[in-house]
Design a protein around this motif. Structure first.
Motif, PDB file in Angstrom:
ATOM      1  N   TYR A  36      55.634  82.289  64.899  1.00 23.68           N
ATOM      2  CA  TYR A  36      56.620  81.266  64.560  1.00 23.68           C
ATOM      3  C   TYR A  36      57.822  81.926  63.905  1.00 23.68           C
ATOM      4  O   TYR A  36      57.677  82.867  63.133  1.00 23.68           O
ATOM      5  CB  TYR A  36      56.006  80.239  63.606  1.00 23.68           C
ATOM      6  CG  TYR A  36      54.754  79.630  64.169  1.00 23.68           C
ATOM      7  CD1 TYR A  36      54.805  78.502  64.968  1.00 23.68           C
ATOM      8  CD2 TYR A  36      53.517  80.216  63.932  1.00 23.68           C
ATOM      9  CE1 TYR A  36      53.658  77.952  65.516  1.00 23.68           C
ATOM     10  CE2 TYR A  36      52.361  79.677  64.470  1.00 23.68           C
ATOM     11  CZ  TYR A  36      52.449  78.546  65.256  1.00 23.68           C
ATOM     12  OH  TYR A  36      51.314  78.016  65.807  1.00 23.68           O
ATOM     13  N   ASN A  37      59.006  81.413  64.217  1.00 24.41           N
ATOM     14  CA  ASN A  37      60.243  81.936  63.653  1.00 24.41           C
ATOM     15  C   ASN A  37      61.106  80.758  63.217  1.00 24.41           C
ATOM     16  O   ASN A  37      61.542  79.976  64.053  1.00 24.41           O
ATOM     17  CB  ASN A  37      60.983  82.784  64.695  1.00 24.41           C
ATOM     18  CG  ASN A  37      62.272  83.338  64.176  1.00 24.41           C
ATOM     19  OD1 ASN A  37      62.363  83.712  63.012  1.00 24.41           O
ATOM     20  ND2 ASN A  37      63.276  83.402  65.030  1.00 24.41           N
ATOM     21  N   LYS A  38      61.322  80.631  61.923  1.00 24.26           N
ATOM     22  CA  LYS A  38      62.160  79.541  61.432  1.00 24.26           C
ATOM     23  C   LYS A  38      63.620  79.958  61.594  1.00 24.26           C
ATOM     24  O   LYS A  38      64.024  81.017  61.143  1.00 24.26           O
ATOM     25  CB  LYS A  38      61.852  79.229  59.974  1.00 24.26           C
ATOM     26  CG  LYS A  38      62.597  78.016  59.488  1.00 24.26           C
ATOM     27  CD  LYS A  38      61.912  77.363  58.333  1.00 24.26           C
ATOM     28  CE  LYS A  38      62.745  76.153  57.977  1.00 24.26           C
ATOM     29  NZ  LYS A  38      61.974  75.052  57.551  1.00 24.26           N
ATOM     30  N   VAL A  39      64.400  79.112  62.278  1.00 24.67           N
ATOM     31  CA  VAL A  39      65.814  79.393  62.530  1.00 24.67           C
ATOM     32  C   VAL A  39      66.677  78.481  61.673  1.00 24.67           C
ATOM     33  O   VAL A  39      66.234  77.440  61.199  1.00 24.67           O
ATOM     34  CB  VAL A  39      66.163  79.215  64.033  1.00 24.67           C
ATOM     35  CG1 VAL A  39      65.452  80.257  64.871  1.00 24.67           C
ATOM     36  CG2 VAL A  39      65.840  77.826  64.529  1.00 24.67           C
ATOM     37  N   LYS A  40      67.925  78.886  61.471  1.00 28.73           N
ATOM     38  CA  LYS A  40      68.827  78.115  60.610  1.00 28.73           C
ATOM     39  C   LYS A  40      69.419  76.906  61.310  1.00 28.73           C
ATOM     40  O   LYS A  40      69.626  75.873  60.707  1.00 28.73           O
ATOM     41  CB  LYS A  40      69.936  79.016  60.083  1.00 28.73           C
ATOM     42  CG  LYS A  40      69.392  80.079  59.156  1.00 28.73           C
ATOM     43  CD  LYS A  40      70.469  80.919  58.562  1.00 28.73           C
ATOM     44  CE  LYS A  40      69.803  82.017  57.748  1.00 28.73           C
ATOM     45  NZ  LYS A  40      70.554  82.464  56.651  1.00 28.73           N
ATOM     46  N   LYS A  41      69.689  77.024  62.597  1.00 25.59           N
ATOM     47  CA  LYS A  41      70.235  75.886  63.347  1.00 25.59           C
ATOM     48  C   LYS A  41      69.148  74.850  63.569  1.00 25.59           C
ATOM     49  O   LYS A  41      67.966  75.175  63.605  1.00 25.59           O
ATOM     50  CB  LYS A  41      70.769  76.334  64.698  1.00 25.59           C
ATOM     51  CG  LYS A  41      71.971  77.220  64.639  1.00 25.59           C
ATOM     52  CD  LYS A  41      72.393  77.552  66.047  1.00 25.59           C
ATOM     53  CE  LYS A  41      73.557  78.499  66.081  1.00 25.59           C
ATOM     54  NZ  LYS A  41      73.928  78.838  67.457  1.00 25.59           N
ATOM     55  N   ASN A  42      69.568  73.611  63.768  1.00 27.22           N
ATOM     56  CA  ASN A  42      68.611  72.545  64.051  1.00 27.22           C
ATOM     57  C   ASN A  42      68.291  72.573  65.547  1.00 27.22           C
ATOM     58  O   ASN A  42      68.851  71.805  66.329  1.00 27.22           O
ATOM     59  CB  ASN A  42      69.169  71.187  63.637  1.00 27.22           C
ATOM     60  CG  ASN A  42      68.112  70.115  63.701  1.00 27.22           C
ATOM     61  OD1 ASN A  42      66.930  70.406  63.756  1.00 27.22           O
ATOM     62  ND2 ASN A  42      68.533  68.871  63.709  1.00 27.22           N
ATOM     63  N   GLU A  43      67.416  73.490  65.944  1.00 29.80           N
ATOM     64  CA  GLU A  43      67.037  73.619  67.342  1.00 29.80           C
ATOM     65  C   GLU A  43      65.573  74.018  67.446  1.00 29.80           C
ATOM     66  O   GLU A  43      64.977  74.471  66.484  1.00 29.80           O
ATOM     67  CB  GLU A  43      67.920  74.624  68.070  1.00 29.80           C
ATOM     68  CG  GLU A  43      67.865  76.024  67.523  1.00 29.80           C
ATOM     69  CD  GLU A  43      68.836  76.967  68.227  1.00 29.80           C
ATOM     70  OE1 GLU A  43      69.385  76.599  69.273  1.00 29.80           O
ATOM     71  OE2 GLU A  43      69.017  78.066  67.739  1.00 29.80           O
ATOM     72  N   LEU A  44      65.030  73.830  68.624  1.00 30.00           N
ATOM     73  CA  LEU A  44      63.654  74.182  68.903  1.00 30.00           C
ATOM     74  C   LEU A  44      63.603  74.785  70.298  1.00 30.00           C
ATOM     75  O   LEU A  44      64.065  74.177  71.258  1.00 30.00           O
ATOM     76  CB  LEU A  44      62.761  72.930  68.836  1.00 30.00           C
ATOM     77  CG  LEU A  44      61.298  73.105  69.223  1.00 30.00           C
ATOM     78  CD1 LEU A  44      60.566  73.957  68.198  1.00 30.00           C
ATOM     79  CD2 LEU A  44      60.628  71.749  69.344  1.00 30.00           C
TER      80      LEU A  44
END
Length: 76
Positions: A36-44
């Motif tokens: 899992y990689n949490k990203v800053k943008k609101n995307e999946l």
């Protein structure tokens, strides 16, 4: 080994759906590493062996993507 990464910003329904889909793939193919990689943008989105795949596809689409990768590794 196939590397699958769920890139997400928020744990929501779509995140859970993708987690379930990748769980089925891991059970089916055994040689899949899921992280899992949490990203800053609101995307999946999902990456499978560095190929970005959007998350609106069905289980069959992701199974076909994994099959294609396995066939490439075998030289088929």
């Amino acid at each position: 080994m196939i590397k699958a990464i769920i890139n997400y910003n928020d744990v929501n329904y779509e995140f859970r759906r993708m987690n379930d889909i990748l769980g089925v793939l891991k059970h089916q193919y055994e040689n899949i590493d899921i992280s899992y990689n949490k990203v800053k943008k609101n995307e999946l989105f999902v990456t499978i062996n560095s190929e970005r795949l959007e998350c609106y596809h069905s289980l069959g689409f992701y199974m076909q993507a994994v099959e294609n990768i396995l066939n490439e590794e075998k030289g088929i």
